[in-house]
Design a protein around this motif. Structure first.
Motif, short mmCIF file in Angstrom:
data_model
loop_
_atom_site.label_atom_id
_atom_site.label_comp_id
_atom_site.label_asym_id
_atom_site.label_seq_id
_atom_site.Cartn_x
_atom_site.Cartn_y
_atom_site.Cartn_z
N LEU A 114 -13.20 -2.56 -16.08
CA LEU A 114 -13.00 -3.35 -14.85
C LEU A 114 -11.57 -3.20 -14.33
O LEU A 114 -11.36 -2.99 -13.14
CB LEU A 114 -13.29 -4.83 -15.10
CG LEU A 114 -14.74 -5.21 -15.35
CD1 LEU A 114 -14.82 -6.69 -15.71
CD2 LEU A 114 -15.60 -4.92 -14.13
N VAL A 115 -10.62 -3.32 -15.22
CA VAL A 115 -9.21 -3.26 -14.85
C VAL A 115 -8.86 -1.89 -14.27
O VAL A 115 -8.15 -1.80 -13.26
CB VAL A 115 -8.32 -3.60 -16.06
CG1 VAL A 115 -6.87 -3.26 -15.81
CG2 VAL A 115 -8.48 -5.07 -16.43
N GLU A 116 -9.35 -0.84 -14.90
CA GLU A 116 -9.05 0.50 -14.40
C GLU A 116 -9.65 0.71 -13.01
O GLU A 116 -9.00 1.28 -12.13
CB GLU A 116 -9.56 1.56 -15.38
CG GLU A 116 -8.72 1.63 -16.63
CD GLU A 116 -9.26 2.61 -17.67
OE1 GLU A 116 -8.44 3.05 -18.50
OE2 GLU A 116 -10.46 2.92 -17.67
N GLY A 117 -10.86 0.22 -12.80
CA GLY A 117 -11.47 0.33 -11.48
C GLY A 117 -10.72 -0.45 -10.42
O GLY A 117 -10.45 0.07 -9.32
N LEU A 118 -10.35 -1.66 -10.74
CA LEU A 118 -9.57 -2.47 -9.80
C LEU A 118 -8.20 -1.87 -9.55
O LEU A 118 -7.73 -1.82 -8.40
CB LEU A 118 -9.42 -3.90 -10.33
CG LEU A 118 -10.65 -4.78 -10.27
CD1 LEU A 118 -10.46 -6.04 -11.10
CD2 LEU A 118 -10.97 -5.13 -8.82
N GLY A 119 -7.56 -1.41 -10.61
CA GLY A 119 -6.24 -0.79 -10.46
C GLY A 119 -6.29 0.43 -9.57
O GLY A 119 -5.42 0.63 -8.72
N ASP A 120 -7.31 1.26 -9.74
CA ASP A 120 -7.46 2.45 -8.89
C ASP A 120 -7.66 2.06 -7.43
O ASP A 120 -7.09 2.67 -6.52
CB ASP A 120 -8.64 3.30 -9.36
CG ASP A 120 -8.37 4.04 -10.66
OD1 ASP A 120 -7.19 4.13 -11.07
OD2 ASP A 120 -9.34 4.51 -11.29
N ALA A 121 -8.46 1.02 -7.19
CA ALA A 121 -8.69 0.57 -5.82
C ALA A 121 -7.40 0.06 -5.19
O ALA A 121 -7.09 0.40 -4.03
CB ALA A 121 -9.76 -0.52 -5.80
#
Length: 133
Positions: A114-121
Motif C-alpha cells: 500500500l505504502v509503495e503504491g501511495l508513495g509512487d502516486a
C-alpha cells in the motif's frame, strides 16, 4: 520535523537531513515521509523474518507515527479524494498495529505494498506539479 531524528548517522548527516527537511517543498516532504514509511516497513519485514521482534516493534511503531502524521495533516474536505485517502490511512494504521501485535509479516508486506503504491502516486503528482509550475 520529528522524523529527522529517526535517521541514524553522524552529526554531519543529521545536519544534512535537517537542512533537507527544512528546505523541502510540501510535496517533497510528503514524498520523504512515504519513502521513510516504506523503509520502516521493509526493515520491519526483515526483522520479523529474522525473529527480531524488538526491532520489528520499533520499526512498526515508527511507521504508525508516520501514518498518524499523514492522517492528521490530511484535510479530506479540500478535495474529493480526501475521504478515501483518510479511510486508506485508517486501514493502514489498523494493519500496522495488527502486524505488530500479531507479529504477522504478511500484514507488514500488505502495508508495504500500500505504502509503495501511495508513495509512487504522490511522487508522480509532485513531479507533475513541479513541471507545471
Amino acid at each position: 520535523m520529528a522524523y529527522a531524528s529517526a535517521y541514524s548517522g553522524t552529526a554531519s548527516s543529521a545536519s544534512y537531513l535537517q537542512a533537507s527537511v527544512e528546505t523541502a517543498s510540501p510535496a517533497r516532504l510528503l514524498v520523504m515521509l512515504y519513502d521513510r514509511l516504506a523503509l520502516d516497513c521493509q526493515r520491519a519485514i526483515g526483522a520479523q523474518e529474522s525473529g527480531d521482534h524488538a526491532e520489528a516493534h520499533e520499526q512498526l511503531l515508527h511507521a504508525q507515527a508516520i501514518v498518524a502524521e499523514l492522517q492528521s495533516s490530511l484535510r479530506p474536505e479540500v478535495w474529493e479524494g480526501g475521504p478515501a485517502l483518510n479511510s486508506l490511512y485508517a486501514h493502514l494504521m489498523v494493519q500496522l498495529v495488527k502486524a505488530n501485535v500479531e507479529r504477522d509479516v504478511e500484514r507488514t508486506r500488505h502495508c508495504l505494498g500500500l505504502v509503495e503504491g501511495l508513495g509512487d502516486a504522490w511522487r508522480r503528482a509532485a513531479l507533475d506539479t513541479a513541471r507545471s509550475a
